[in-house]
Design an enzyme around this catalytic site. Sequence first.
Site, PDB file in Angstrom:
ATOM      1  N   VAL A 139       2.497   7.269  -1.486  1.00 47.55           N
ATOM      2  CA  VAL A 139       2.636   8.160  -1.664  1.00 47.55           C
ATOM      3  C   VAL A 139       2.299   9.031  -2.672  1.00 47.55           C
ATOM      4  O   VAL A 139       2.394  10.001  -3.023  1.00 47.55           O
ATOM      5  CB  VAL A 139       3.962   7.097  -2.361  1.00 47.55           C
ATOM      6  CG1 VAL A 139       4.957   8.319  -2.943  1.00 47.55           C
ATOM      7  CG2 VAL A 139       4.992   6.710  -0.899  1.00 47.55           C
ATOM      8  N   LEU A 193       0.913  -1.194   0.027  1.00 50.35           N
ATOM      9  CA  LEU A 193       0.194  -0.173   0.218  1.00 50.35           C
ATOM     10  C   LEU A 193       0.994   1.058  -0.084  1.00 50.35           C
ATOM     11  O   LEU A 193       0.241   2.356   0.123  1.00 50.35           O
ATOM     12  CB  LEU A 193      -0.971   0.293   1.264  1.00 50.35           C
ATOM     13  CG  LEU A 193      -2.618  -0.938   1.022  1.00 50.35           C
ATOM     14  CD1 LEU A 193      -2.831  -1.239   2.249  1.00 50.35           C
ATOM     15  CD2 LEU A 193      -3.199  -0.549   0.056  1.00 50.35           C
ATOM     16  N   ARG A 194       2.366   1.218   0.113  1.00 46.56           N
ATOM     17  CA  ARG A 194       2.811   2.302   0.150  1.00 46.56           C
ATOM     18  C   ARG A 194       2.845   3.426  -1.045  1.00 46.56           C
ATOM     19  O   ARG A 194       2.768   4.005  -1.016  1.00 46.56           O
ATOM     20  CB  ARG A 194       4.133   1.943   0.449  1.00 46.56           C
ATOM     21  CG  ARG A 194       5.383   3.003   0.585  1.00 46.56           C
ATOM     22  CD  ARG A 194       7.262   2.738   0.424  1.00 46.56           C
ATOM     23  NE  ARG A 194       7.637   1.491   0.312  1.00 46.56           N
ATOM     24  CZ  ARG A 194       7.978   1.364   1.613  1.00 46.56           C
ATOM     25  NH1 ARG A 194       8.486   2.572   2.752  1.00 46.56           N
ATOM     26  NH2 ARG A 194       8.491  -0.034   2.224  1.00 46.56           N
ATOM     27  N   ALA A 195       2.894   2.926  -2.743  1.00 46.07           N
ATOM     28  CA  ALA A 195       2.321   3.582  -3.105  1.00 46.07           C
ATOM     29  C   ALA A 195       0.787   4.016  -3.445  1.00 46.07           C
ATOM     30  O   ALA A 195       1.012   5.192  -4.116  1.00 46.07           O
ATOM     31  CB  ALA A 195       2.020   2.224  -4.923  1.00 46.07           C
TER      32      ALA A 195
END
Length: 673
Positions: free
Chosen positions: A278, A273-275
């Site tokens: 960001v 889920l980092r994408a």
Amino acid sequence: MTYPFGAVVGMDDMRLALLLNAVSPAIGGVLVRGEKGTAKSTTVRALAAVLPPVAVVPGCRFACDPAAPDPACPDGPHEPAAPAQTRPARLVELPVGASEDRVVGSLDLERALTEGVKAFEPGLLAAAHRGVLYVDEVNLLHDHLVDLLLDAAALGTAYVEREGVSVRHAARFLLVGTMNPEEGELRPQLLDRFGLTVEVAAPRDPAVRAEVVRRRFAHDADPAGFGTAWAPEEASLAARIADARARLPRVVLSDDALRQVTAVCAAFDVDGLRADLVTARTAMAHAAWCGREEVTEDDVRVAARLALPHRRRRNPFDAPGLDDDTLDQALEDSRPEDGPDDDPAPPDGPGDGGAPPPPQGDDGGPGPGESRHRDDGSPDGGSPDGGEETAGAAAREKAAVAPSDPFRARRLEVPGIGTGVAGRRSKARAERGRVVGSVRPSGPVTRLHLVDTVLAAAPHQVARGRSGPGLRIAREDLRQATLEGREGNLVLFVVDASGSMGSRARMGAVKGAVLSLLLDAYQRRDKVGLVTFRGGDAALALPPTWSVEAAAARLRELPTGGRTPLAAGLHRAAETLRVERVRDPQRRPLLVVVTDGRATGARGSDALGAAHAAAQRLAAAGTAAVVVDCESGPVRLGLAGVLGTHLGAHTLRLEELAAESLAATVRSVREAA
Ligand SMILES: [Zn+2]
């Protein structure tokens, strides 16, 4: 005198990525990829001048904010109403060869143990707090330093611990890395931890190129005058950043906009889920930068183009970049409907009638400056895969044998203990790793060997007049721990590409095996090189490089057939190693000779004898080598094994290279016993 940020031309994506991070450092930094001579460093260094100045507590080496001093500040505690001093934001450069102590700071262990004083010398992370930390050639930085850096960037804290003595301080900075991918890639798991990536290339538009040159000349002729001329532009950029920072907390990410963010991330099949986080943060920063308080589709598009390309890469050999059609489609599909229409709305197939039209933002027109980076008509740089397949390349493709699928290769290593830079291949004396002993320190103690220190101090306790329970430790008792870790090596492949290697299928398997070893070298942080021999001579197909991609490309294109000048291949390898020993003396080489052991030459010459003599010379020079035996078929001569003996090398059959086959061999041996 640094070049003014406002005067940089033709680097729109890079400038935008830096500015958005300046507005919202939570985005997590920028990685800039591009060839040499694209003014990457000039652009990064120019950024500091347009960042808002910072208020600091005078005398604090950790740049505490007087309004909210770090409670854990090693120079604290600061009084609540500490005086303030305003200074420009700093740009700190981290050199690739920096030691860990230089980066995180150093604790004086000797003073801590002998005087009971906690003496801490701040490192680069402290210097960069509330500013920019810049690493040029970040792909060449030791893995553990990159890890350390990204951890600090993610936590906003630097932490140093040596033998139970620890110091912690705030370290929030905008991390910027630049690299030339031709010199080797970052590991994918590190790539993912930079917030944004941009590819830069020299602008293709002649008018833009001319403007770059014109400004460069003007700057070099009169740097001060150039700076003065651009001062109003710099001031307006600085004001716009400060303004956007102030607006950011009020920017709203609506449910519709969030749905577009997640739809785009899903369409590009990114991990975790980092994408999404960001992309959302970047879209919000872009809205603030454009003077809006609501995120629009255009913000999401800009954010996706900066935040996603490096997150969808599966394999270091995949091309970078983001497919615009997929992006447009994902945005269109997730666009909120105008009316309360319950129709399942079958998606309009883009397959019939060419590419879909570019979507028109129907919720709010373009804001001031929001599409600046897309307006100028300059191509988005760095996607050379644009259907320009030349006839030559196609012909080469036909001539060259395609490699079979790569597999996980077993680790081949150089025997003995090296002193090379950190890596994952051969055993080495290292800054980190397993404790294997201790020595008297020649400089400051960085890793104390506690037991040996106590043992050294014990016999002197009576003489030193010890009365209580505390041990009396003197400087001469201190022992530095000796650590054993792993180093990276130079893996030089010597590949037989001659006709003796048999069928095309066999050559495909050989290429697949070498490709697997290349992938392995990439993961172990090795330098690689490629010598090939066929026909009349041997060639250094790829001089030692960090770029495993380049090696893989050469290998794919490698033509095969003809005579087998094995001796020439070994000579070329010896020469390459000699040059590299001068260039990079600490890096131990490993020669991987991929051959069936046959050698042919002109009629009447003793090709095999010459090859064996060359092998003996390599062995006499102490070169570590492995022979990969490619012989196949019902009748086998075992010549590769003979060559291995002359080289003093271990010989493995091609099939034994896979890590799985090693396990299988061990199993079958056990079962037989
Ligand atoms: Zn402080």
